[in-house]
Design a protein around this motif. Structure first.
Motif, PDB file in Angstrom:
ATOM      1  N   GLY A 259      24.801   6.403  47.778  1.00  0.00           N
ATOM      2  CA  GLY A 259      25.738   7.203  46.998  1.00  0.00           C
ATOM      3  C   GLY A 259      26.787   7.840  47.887  1.00  0.00           C
ATOM      4  N   ALA A 260      26.326   8.443  48.987  1.00  0.00           N
ATOM      5  CA  ALA A 260      27.271   9.088  49.897  1.00  0.00           C
ATOM      6  C   ALA A 260      28.212   8.054  50.496  1.00  0.00           C
ATOM      7  CB  ALA A 260      26.510   9.807  50.998  1.00  0.00           C
ATOM      8  N   PHE A 261      27.657   6.903  50.818  1.00  0.00           N
ATOM      9  CA  PHE A 261      28.470   5.838  51.397  1.00  0.00           C
ATOM     10  C   PHE A 261      29.506   5.346  50.384  1.00  0.00           C
ATOM     11  CE2 PHE A 261      29.148   1.453  52.882  1.00  0.00           C
ATOM     12  CZ  PHE A 261      29.558   1.738  54.160  1.00  0.00           C
ATOM     13  N   CYS A 262      29.091   5.321  49.114  1.00  0.00           N
ATOM     14  CA  CYS A 262      30.008   4.910  48.054  1.00  0.00           C
ATOM     15  C   CYS A 262      31.175   5.893  47.985  1.00  0.00           C
ATOM     16  CB  CYS A 262      29.253   4.852  46.733  1.00  0.00           C
ATOM     17  SG  CYS A 262      30.277   4.507  45.330  1.00  0.00           S
ATOM     18  N   VAL A 263      30.866   7.185  48.094  1.00  0.00           N
ATOM     19  CA  VAL A 263      31.932   8.191  48.101  1.00  0.00           C
ATOM     20  C   VAL A 263      32.881   7.909  49.260  1.00  0.00           C
ATOM     21  CG1 VAL A 263      32.436  10.641  48.401  1.00  0.00           C
ATOM     22  CG2 VAL A 263      30.530   9.930  46.968  1.00  0.00           C
ATOM     23  N   LEU A 264      32.308   7.626  50.424  1.00  0.00           N
ATOM     24  CA  LEU A 264      33.123   7.330  51.606  1.00  0.00           C
ATOM     25  C   LEU A 264      34.034   6.132  51.358  1.00  0.00           C
ATOM     26  CD1 LEU A 264      33.559   7.866  54.715  1.00  0.00           C
ATOM     27  CD2 LEU A 264      31.945   6.015  55.058  1.00  0.00           C
ATOM     28  N   ARG A 265      33.438   5.050  50.823  1.00  0.00           N
ATOM     29  CA  ARG A 265      34.228   3.847  50.585  1.00  0.00           C
ATOM     30  C   ARG A 265      35.360   4.124  49.601  1.00  0.00           C
ATOM     31  NH1 ARG A 265      33.799   0.388  54.645  1.00  0.00           N
ATOM     32  NH2 ARG A 265      31.991  -0.995  54.624  1.00  0.00           N
TER      33      ARG A 265
END
Lengths: 513, 504
Positions: A259-265
């Motif tokens: 989820g956090a990585f998705c926010v980053l992307r």
């Protein structure tokens, strides 16, 4: 430089293959063989991922395209620095979690272990797919795979409570996933591309501000749900009914980090800092994160169940990452990415300790754990170390990331966010250190009564010894890594360098004003 | 000789199964198993030929016209094979063959013998023939003939099903006849305006017709006709009963394929024959779009209410047919590509799900989802396929259902029809509810299934959950859903683009 290599794809495929093997052979072979498949897949996967680090550090990228997955979009993998960080964490921790799972599931005599290990392998496959995906469609495919593969893990116990948590989990993730889907289609229809690009491919002003905000929040919703940003966090505490290694997976490695990585992307690779700050979405997102950090700390203080307290701590820590990203400063983005690493090691240590305590003593409420350190010194020591790390004490992994986020916030002229982060660190101390104090304090009366009442008097309170080696070794490893990463953030895989590289690529080397 | 055969492949694909269907009762009189094998063999032959045909159409890059008896259109009947129906013919013959294979354990287990006496294989084969002809033909009246072949064999297969089968069949007979008559009326009106029945000729002559009321009337008749045949809301009344009470062995064909081919025929009329750039077509497409949207929502909501597995699947089909109609009403390339892809993927999904449903019936006599408790321990392959097929129905990647949804949504957004995207999303979520509820029962149900008194199923080899002849179709359906999903761009780019772009 781009290196065409099948390695990123193999790293994804190996655990998928392992899952298939486990499912087909699982009940026909001995448990040792089944777990052998898991472990060897984990080791191969980690070796594949780690072997790509040096080239990525030197500025190259591995790229592999399978074929066109839909008209005009490739099913492609690219290992940029940001993806590399998440992949290293996920694949490295899979080995640790697998060993721990074996100890836990056997120690606890769990049923349905075949399905469990298979779903676990699919989750890891999706996590690597998420980190290496080169465009939104590939990303979404693995993102939804992760959602589906996590469901059987959440609902593992198959009783009413597990079913309810499973439903809740699906409701949150599927709805946000579908909205994410709509946003991806819209972005592709408008911009004609879905490829991730450091700094984003969406120009500020290319659509009206309202539409851009709408697209942004439809997309970010998918990430925010998995990252547990309030008010979308509801599924996370109830997913606690799952076995502890699953909680460790959900809250440290795969799901929330995805989820956090998705926010980053979405923020840094789709919209890009300039478009995000143009439409004002960064401020809105930052305020959501700030609220989450503060609220979750207060809720965590009131939880007596150890896993529940850790769950709310996770919610808060994940919002550090979201906040770091939405500050949009190079330092804070690097800090946020490094927090993916730091928090993964710290939180997995905490959860594995909680699980080890539960399997060894059948205790799950903090108030009953008085004097536990006498019986489980190593577990409790690791728990204490990781707690300090979560609170962000220097010389532990959490410090490096938080320091960078705060530095970025100050440089961007947002001292309020810096203050929130400092305050949150104090709050973290206030909800985790009391647990440690109880561990190392005297055994209180209430705890003993609880033991006797639960009928385990003979083998719990009278029992001796720490957790089994299969659980203890992973705990010690992760605790040690969090210590090492705190002292030398660049040790081993150079994850801190990767984070700085990625942040530089996103912001073009300077602060965005 | 070979080239001669290849030239005649379009008609052989229909003729060979026709011979099988006609010969089957005669051969069965002497040896029942030989009769059965005739049909299975004929369908297999049709499948092989359809692949050759598709390959040569792709290679040629243009539509292949076959004149029956050498009579030139517009006077003779012609079969027109292009990329779109080429692939649909492959689909029909493949699923037809699989279903014939799938049926045989039921026949062997059949004690009361309506199955044998009814000439089951013959009827099933006629159904396939009708569908093959329906997809191949380039003649509007010939299409009606094949439509009636489909309907008549459909009545038979529904009637020999469960106890309520005959009632469902009668209901379908009444509604289906209205549909066929409406279609015939529409074609009649077109004939009166143009004096031709050949589709290509119709397309040319209709450009010169000024008599708009006749054309509008014809279109209305056609929408009603195809709408009934494909069970498009609100013309779906016959479908739930027919799909849930038909014979379990034939149900996969009826539910999976029978309602899709009229949808394709509808595409032909509205894009290949009528001039889709006419201003009034916009209204027509909007009407179809409204029907589709309502159908999607109605089907998905209604499916939530049932516990009977087949009923859930039947109502979900009403929704899924709505997807196809939605793609046509969007009307741009991606919309149509999504619709055609959904014809293919939904055919495999629904057929596969009905296979699994029939397998549960065969092994345990289970009709209701709440009886499925922990059945996965006994039938792991069937349940694995069920999971794949259901996830695809829900529109989750990387399965076929997701990708047709992707194209539909992309087409809708390109046209600015955001409501359609919202409907697609809502429908996905609703189907997630009913499919994950089935999963809960399948994997987490408390009451475990009990072995029935096992005298009926000698056909099952030891160690297998159901006979191999059932397991293979089930497995293939699941594999095809994965393959269609991952390989969708080969179909969209390689096959559909040339054909559909030519039409638009």
């Amino acid at each position: 430089m781009t290196i065409i290599s099948i390695r990123p794809f193999l790293a994804v495929a190996v655990s998928l293959l392992a899952a298939l093997l486990i499912l087909t052979l699982g009940n026909k072979v001995k448990p040792n063989v089944r777990e052998g498949i898991t472990l060897s897949a984990a080791v191969i996967k980690a070796a594949l991922v780690f072997s790509m680090v040096p080239a990525v550090l030197s500025g190259s990228e591995y790229y592999f395209c399978l074929w066109e997955i839909v008209d005009g979009i490739e099913f492609a993998f690219r290992t940029d620095a940001a993806g590399m960080i998440f992949a290293c964490v996920a694949s490295g921790l899979w080995i640790v979690t697998s060993i721990y799972s074996i100890g836990y599931m056997r120690g606890h005599h769990e049923k349905n272990q075949t399905g469990y290990f298979a779903a676990f392998a699919v989750c890891l496959s999706s996590a690597i797919g998420i980190s290496f995906a080169a465009n939104l469609v590939t990303f979404f495919i693995f993102y939804e795979m992760l959602t589906v593969a996590t469901y059987p893990l959440v609902a593992h116990y198959r009783d009413d409570k597990a079913k309810a948590s499973g439903r809740k989990y699906l409701a949150y993730t599927l709805i946000s996933g579908q909205l994410f889907f709509a946003a991806i289609v819209a972005v592709y229809a408008i911009y004609g591309t879905c490829d991730f690009k450091a700094g984003g491919f969406i120009e500020p002003g290319s659509v009206s501000m309202g539409i851009m905000l709408l697209l942004f929040f439809l997309m970010i919703g998918g990430g925010a749900v998995k990252a547990g940003v309030m008010p979308l966090h509801g599924w996370l505490p109830s997913a606690m009914v799952a076995p502890t290694p699953v909680s460790a997976l959900l809250h440290a490695v795969a799901v929330v980090k995805a989820g956090a990585f998705c926010v980053l992307r979405v923020v840094c690779y789709v919209f890009g800092p300039s478009a995000v700050s143009w439409c004002g979405a960064d401020r809105i997102l930052a305020w959501f994160a700030v609220t989450t950090i503060l609220l979750s700390s207060f809720i965590a203080m009131r939880k007596d169940n150890l896993k529940a307290r850790l769950a709310f701590s996770t919610i808060g820590q994940l919002s550090y990452i979201v906040l770091g990203i939405s500050v949009l400063a190079p330092y804070s983005i690097a800090g946020a990415m490094f927090h993916i690493v730091a928090h993964a090691f710290l939180k997995i240590t905490l959860f594995m300790c909680a699980g080890a305590i539960f399997v060894t003593t059948h205790l799950s409420e903090i108030s009953t754990m008085g004097g536990l350190a006498k019986r489980m010194p190593v577990t409790c020591a690791c728990f204490g170390l990781a707690s300090l790390g979560i609170a962000g004490l220097p010389l532990l992994a959490g410090f490096v990331s938080k320091f960078n986020i705060i530095r970025g916030a100050l440089l961007m002229g947002k001292p309020l966010f810096a203050a929130v982060l400092v305050a949150a660190a104090l709050l973290a101390i206030s909800y985790l250190i009391p647990v440690v104090r109880i561990f190392f304090g005297k055994a209180d009366e209430a705890g003993d009564c609880e033991c006797t009442a639960s009928g385990h008097a003979a083998d719990v309170c009278g029992g001796h010894g720490d957790a089994t080696p299969a659980m203890l070794i992973p705990i010690v490893i992760t605790a040690a890594v969090s210590l090492i990463l705190g002292i030398m953030p660049d040790a081993g895989l150079h994850l801190y360098d990767l984070a700085v590289m990625a942040a530089d690529a996103i912001t073009g080397g300077g602060a965005i004003v | 000789m070979i080239s001669y055969m290849i030239n005649h492949i379009p008609v052989l694909i229909v003729i060979v199964p026709l011979c099988g269907a006609v010969l089957c009762p005669a051969i069965s009189h002497f040896s029942p198993s030989a009769g059965k094998r005739t049909v299975i063999g004929a369908l297999l032959a049709a499948f092989c030929m359809s692949i050759i045909q598709l390959a040569s159409v792709i290679k040629a890059g243009e539509a292949f016209h076959y004149w029956l008896g050498g009579w030139q259109p517009p006077y003779g009947i012609e079969f027109v094979i292009d990329g779109v129906n080429g692939i649909i013919i492959v689909l029909v013959s493949f699923i037809g063959f699989m279903t014939a294979l799938f049926s045989s354990p039921f026949e062997e287990a059949d004690k009361e013998a309506p199955f044998r006496s009814a000439g089951y294989y013959s009827i099933l084969c006629f159904l396939v023939i009708g569908l093959l002809g329906l997809s191949s033909t380039g003649d509007a009246f010939n299409l009606y003939v094949f439509m009636e072949i489909v309907a008549l064999s459909g009545y038979g297969l529904i009637a020999i099903g469960e106890k309520k089968g005959p009632i469902a069949a009668f209901r379908y007979l009444l509604t289906g006849t209205i549909g066929a008559s409406a279609y015939l009326l529409g074609v009649g009106l077109l004939y009166s305006a143009t004096g031709t029945l050949n589709m290509a000729d119709l397309a040319i002559r209709l450009r010169e017709v000024d008599n708009m009321p006749v054309i509008v009337m014809a279109m209305a008749c056609l929408i009603v006709g195809f709408g009934i045949k494909m069970a498009l809301f609100p013309l779906h009344g016959w479908q739930p009963a027919a799909h849930s009470y038909a014979h379990p062995a034939a149900d996969p064909m009826i539910a999976g394929v029978m309602i899709k081919i009229p949808a394709y025929a509808m595409f032909r009329f509205f894009f290949c024959i009528f001039d889709s750039s006419l201003p009034m077509m916009k209204t027509i497409f909007t009407i179809i779009g409204i029907m589709a949207v309502l159908g999607i929502l109605f089907g998905s909501l209604k499916a939530l209410r049932y516990d009977k597995f087949n009923k859930i699947l039947a109502y979900s089909s009403i929704g899924q047919v709505g997807y196809i109609a939605l793609g046509f009403s969007i009307g741009n390339f991606y919309g149509i590509a999504g619709a055609v892809l959904h014809i293919l993927s939904h055919a495999f999904m629904k057929t596969g799900l009905f296979y699994t449903s029939a397998a549960f019936k065969y092994r345990y006599g289970i009709h209701y989802t709440d009886q499925l408790g922990q059945v996965y321990r006994k039938m792991p392959v069937t349940c694995g396929a069920l999971v794949v097929l259901s996830l695809s129905m829900t529109g989750l990647p990387p399965f076929a259902g997701f990708f047709s949804k992707w194209y539909l949504a992309l087409g809708a957004i390109q046209n600015g029809q955001y409501l359609y995207v919202a409907v697609l999303i809502i429908s996905s979520l609703l189907s997630a509810i009913y499919f994950f509820r089935i999963f809960e029962r399948l994997f987490m149900g408390e009451k475990t299934v009990t072995e029935p008194e096992s005298d009926a199923h000698e056909g099952t080899a030891p160690g297998l959950e159901v006979p191999l002849r059932m397991l293979i179709p089930i497995g293939f359906a699941a594999l095809m859903v994965i393959a269609l999903g991952l390989g969708n761009s080969f179909i969209v780019n390689g096959i559909l683009k040339t054909t559909v772009m030519g039409v638009l």
